[in-house]
Design a protein around this motif. Structure first.
Motif, short mmCIF file in Angstrom:
data_model
loop_
_atom_site.label_atom_id
_atom_site.label_comp_id
_atom_site.label_asym_id
_atom_site.label_seq_id
_atom_site.Cartn_x
_atom_site.Cartn_y
_atom_site.Cartn_z
N PRO A 145 0.79 -1.24 0.00
CA PRO A 145 0.00 0.00 0.00
C PRO A 145 0.82 1.29 0.00
CG PRO A 145 -0.10 -1.07 2.16
CD PRO A 145 0.59 -2.02 1.24
N ASP A 146 2.05 1.24 0.48
CA ASP A 146 2.80 2.48 0.69
C ASP A 146 3.84 2.78 -0.38
OD1 ASP A 146 1.36 3.01 3.02
OD2 ASP A 146 2.74 1.83 4.24
N VAL A 147 3.93 1.93 -1.41
CA VAL A 147 4.91 2.18 -2.47
C VAL A 147 4.24 1.95 -3.82
CG1 VAL A 147 6.87 1.48 -1.03
CG2 VAL A 147 5.76 -0.21 -2.51
N ALA A 148 4.82 2.54 -4.86
CA ALA A 148 4.33 2.32 -6.22
C ALA A 148 4.84 0.96 -6.69
CB ALA A 148 4.81 3.43 -7.15
N SER A 175 4.09 -0.89 -9.11
CA SER A 175 4.30 -1.14 -10.54
C SER A 175 5.80 -1.13 -10.87
CB SER A 175 3.57 -0.10 -11.38
OG SER A 175 3.97 1.20 -11.04
N ASP A 176 6.59 -0.46 -10.03
CA ASP A 176 8.05 -0.55 -10.07
C ASP A 176 8.44 -1.45 -8.91
OD1 ASP A 176 10.76 -0.32 -9.95
OD2 ASP A 176 10.81 1.86 -9.74
N ALA A 177 8.66 -2.73 -9.22
CA ALA A 177 8.85 -3.72 -8.16
C ALA A 177 10.13 -3.51 -7.36
CB ALA A 177 8.82 -5.13 -8.75
N THR A 178 11.03 -2.63 -7.84
CA THR A 178 12.22 -2.34 -7.03
C THR A 178 11.82 -1.58 -5.77
OG1 THR A 178 12.65 -0.26 -8.22
CG2 THR A 178 13.71 -2.26 -9.06
N ASN A 179 10.59 -1.08 -5.72
CA ASN A 179 10.11 -0.38 -4.52
C ASN A 179 9.65 -1.32 -3.40
OD1 ASN A 179 10.47 2.24 -5.54
ND2 ASN A 179 8.47 2.21 -6.56
N ILE A 180 9.44 -2.59 -3.72
CA ILE A 180 8.92 -3.52 -2.71
C ILE A 180 9.78 -3.46 -1.47
CG2 ILE A 180 8.52 -5.96 -2.20
CD1 ILE A 180 6.46 -4.68 -4.10
N SER A 181 9.12 -3.25 -0.32
CA SER A 181 9.89 -2.92 0.88
C SER A 181 9.57 -3.76 2.11
CB SER A 181 9.68 -1.44 1.23
OG SER A 181 8.31 -1.19 1.52
N MET A 182 8.70 -4.78 1.99
CA MET A 182 8.41 -5.59 3.18
C MET A 182 9.70 -6.16 3.75
SD MET A 182 6.07 -9.00 3.78
CE MET A 182 4.57 -8.17 4.24
N SER A 183 9.94 -5.88 5.02
CA SER A 183 11.17 -6.28 5.68
C SER A 183 11.23 -7.79 5.86
CB SER A 183 11.26 -5.59 7.04
OG SER A 183 12.37 -6.07 7.78
N CYS A 184 12.39 -8.36 5.51
CA CYS A 184 12.63 -9.79 5.69
C CYS A 184 14.07 -9.94 6.18
CB CYS A 184 12.40 -10.54 4.38
SG CYS A 184 12.67 -12.32 4.47
N VAL A 185 14.23 -10.16 7.47
CA VAL A 185 15.55 -10.13 8.11
C VAL A 185 15.91 -11.51 8.64
CG1 VAL A 185 16.92 -9.09 9.95
CG2 VAL A 185 15.22 -7.70 8.73
N ARG A 186 17.12 -11.95 8.34
CA ARG A 186 17.58 -13.26 8.83
C ARG A 186 17.84 -13.19 10.32
NH1 ARG A 186 20.00 -17.84 6.15
NH2 ARG A 186 20.13 -19.45 7.77
N ASP A 187 17.32 -14.18 11.06
CA ASP A 187 17.53 -14.29 12.49
C ASP A 187 17.75 -15.76 12.82
OD1 ASP A 187 17.70 -13.86 15.22
OD2 ASP A 187 15.53 -13.78 15.51
N GLY A 188 19.00 -16.17 12.85
CA GLY A 188 19.31 -17.58 13.11
C GLY A 188 18.81 -18.46 11.98
N ASP A 189 17.97 -19.43 12.31
CA ASP A 189 17.44 -20.36 11.32
C ASP A 189 16.15 -19.86 10.69
OD1 ASP A 189 19.53 -22.14 11.73
OD2 ASP A 189 18.46 -23.20 13.33
N ASP A 190 15.76 -18.63 11.00
CA ASP A 190 14.50 -18.08 10.50
C ASP A 190 14.74 -16.78 9.75
OD1 ASP A 190 13.04 -20.09 11.79
OD2 ASP A 190 12.75 -18.89 13.60
#
Length: 411
Positions: free
Chosen positions: A144-147, A149-164
């Motif tokens: 909802p917060d980014v355009a 249509s330019d997928a380089t804007n995708i910003s959902m955070s995904c951070v490695r934490d150990g085995d997850d």
């Protein structure tokens, strides 16, 4: 180039069986199925609804009319993309068609991802029941917060934490996520920092739909319709933990996977849109011959002859462009096919919208009511001009390909 849009003989027979089932078994149940949606919880299937849908699916599967979308695969019929176009057009003529034959979006794209890029565990846990039509899935990309249509804007955070990996953020227009049978999401996320090349910052990860921390905020409405029980959901992820093994191909491979997934999906939508245009034209012609005003059949009033003729010609042009794009896909060169896919992605919804709108006009007030399928078809096809990339993005791709023929400069 020897360009052929011909169906092989055995597949012409197969297509006729699909066409017969759609006309004689699926379409007669459309209205009853639709009426069930407003009974009780709109986001659960009523007993009768499930009976209709699962009964039709069982008939299709027993007849071997199943998973046509598996083009050039030993798991399916080995249809070419050109051949599949004819099947998808027929399925597009009824809202139930794609699912009855297990050819629904977003499941087909997700199944392709699992087949091409998934681990053996993913294939057993998710691909197998999807191929059997036992569960549904969703693809979560738009935010909802980014355009988006330019997928380089995708910003959902995904951070490695150990085995997850830990996911935080929001997605919306998550088609199919409202379905109670939806068991798994494929989610595009951001794993890399801005120091990386922009097409290496995103990844795709597989997330079971019942993972703690996932909250469905609301169904998104399309011109006031929530599309229950399928739905296009707005979803929040809060500290959602997913095993690290669920990332597809590794960090930074999201764009590579997305292009493999979205190309076929875009053209499948277009094929079905042509089917919707055909049904709208059929309804328009029947109405024009049955209804009278001012002492004449509607067909003989105003410019209706011209309107019907223009609709027929534009459908034929759109179909040929769709088949040409499908042919380019069958040649195996995704880069060469891309401009053609972009062309039909603009043209097919535009033509279908025009034909549906002309049919609505022929029906008058009834055309915008719940008494015909035209209003629902119009909202669906209007949405298609945004799904898998808005028209402007695809026109940009077409123009860039055209301009590159005449310059060495970067466009």
């Amino acid at each position: 180039m020897n360009m052929s849009f011909v169906l092989r003989e055995e597949n012409r027979t197969l297509l006729e069986r699909v066409r017969d089932m759609i006309r004689n078994e699926i379409m007669p149940l459309e209205d009853e199925y639709q009426a069930e949606i407003n009974k009780g919880d709109r986001w659960q299937y009523t007993e009768r609804q499930a009976e209709i849908l699962e009964g039709l699916k069982a008939k299709a599967k027993a007849a071997g009319l199943w998973n046509f979308w598996l083009t050039d695969s030993d798991k399916g019929f080995g249809l070419t993309t050109v051949e599949y176009a004819y099947f998808a057009e027929e399925m597009g003529k009824t809202p139930l068609g794609a699912e009855v034959f297990n050819c629904s979006a977003p499941d087909t794209g997700n199944m392709e991802v699992f087949e091409r890029y998934g681990t053996d565990k993913m294939k057993e846990q998710w691909l197998k029941p999807l191929l059997e039509g036992e569960i549904r899935s969703a693809y979560l990309m738009t935010e909802p917060d980014v355009a988006s249509s330019d997928a380089t804007n995708i910003s959902m955070s995904c951070v490695r934490d150990g085995d997850d990996y830990v996911l935080d953020g929001e997605k919306w227009w998550s088609s199919g996520a409202g379905d109670p049978r939806c068991k798994v999401y494929i989610v595009m996320v951001k794993t890399g920092g801005n120091d990386l090349p922009k097409h290496k910052r995103q990844s795709m990860i597989v997330v079971p739909a019942d993972t703690p921390g996932i909250e469905i905020l609301r169904p998104m409405e399309v011109y006031g319709h929530d599309d229950a029980p399928h739905g296009h959901m707005h979803i929040r992820f809060t500290d959602v933990r997913v095993p690290a093994e669920n990332i597809l191909l590794g960090e930074g491979r999201g764009f590579e996977i997305a292009q493999g997934r979205l190309g076929p999906g875009r053209i499948h939508h277009c094929m079905r849109a042509i089917g919707q245009a055909e049904m709208a034209l059929e309804q328009m012609c029947k109405r024009a011959l049955q209804r009278e005003a001012f002492g004449k059949k509607l067909a003989q009033l105003g410019a209706n002859f011209d309107i019907i003729a223009e609709c027929r010609m534009e459908i034929e042009m759109a179909r040929l462009l769709c088949l040409k794009a499908a042919w380019y896909m069958d040649q195996g060169d995704a880069r060469a096919a891309a401009p053609w896919i972009s062309q039909i992605k603009v043209v097919a919804p535009r033509v279908a919208l025009k034909v549906i709108d002309e049919a609505v006009q022929m029906f008058g007030g009834q055309g915008v009511s719940q008494d015909t399928p035209l209003a629902t078809a119009w909202t669906h096809v209007r949405t298609l001009r945004l799904a898998d990339g808005p028209d402007a993005v695809h026109r940009r791709q077409v123009a860039r390909a055209e301009l590159k023929k005449h310059t060495q400069e970067k466009i």
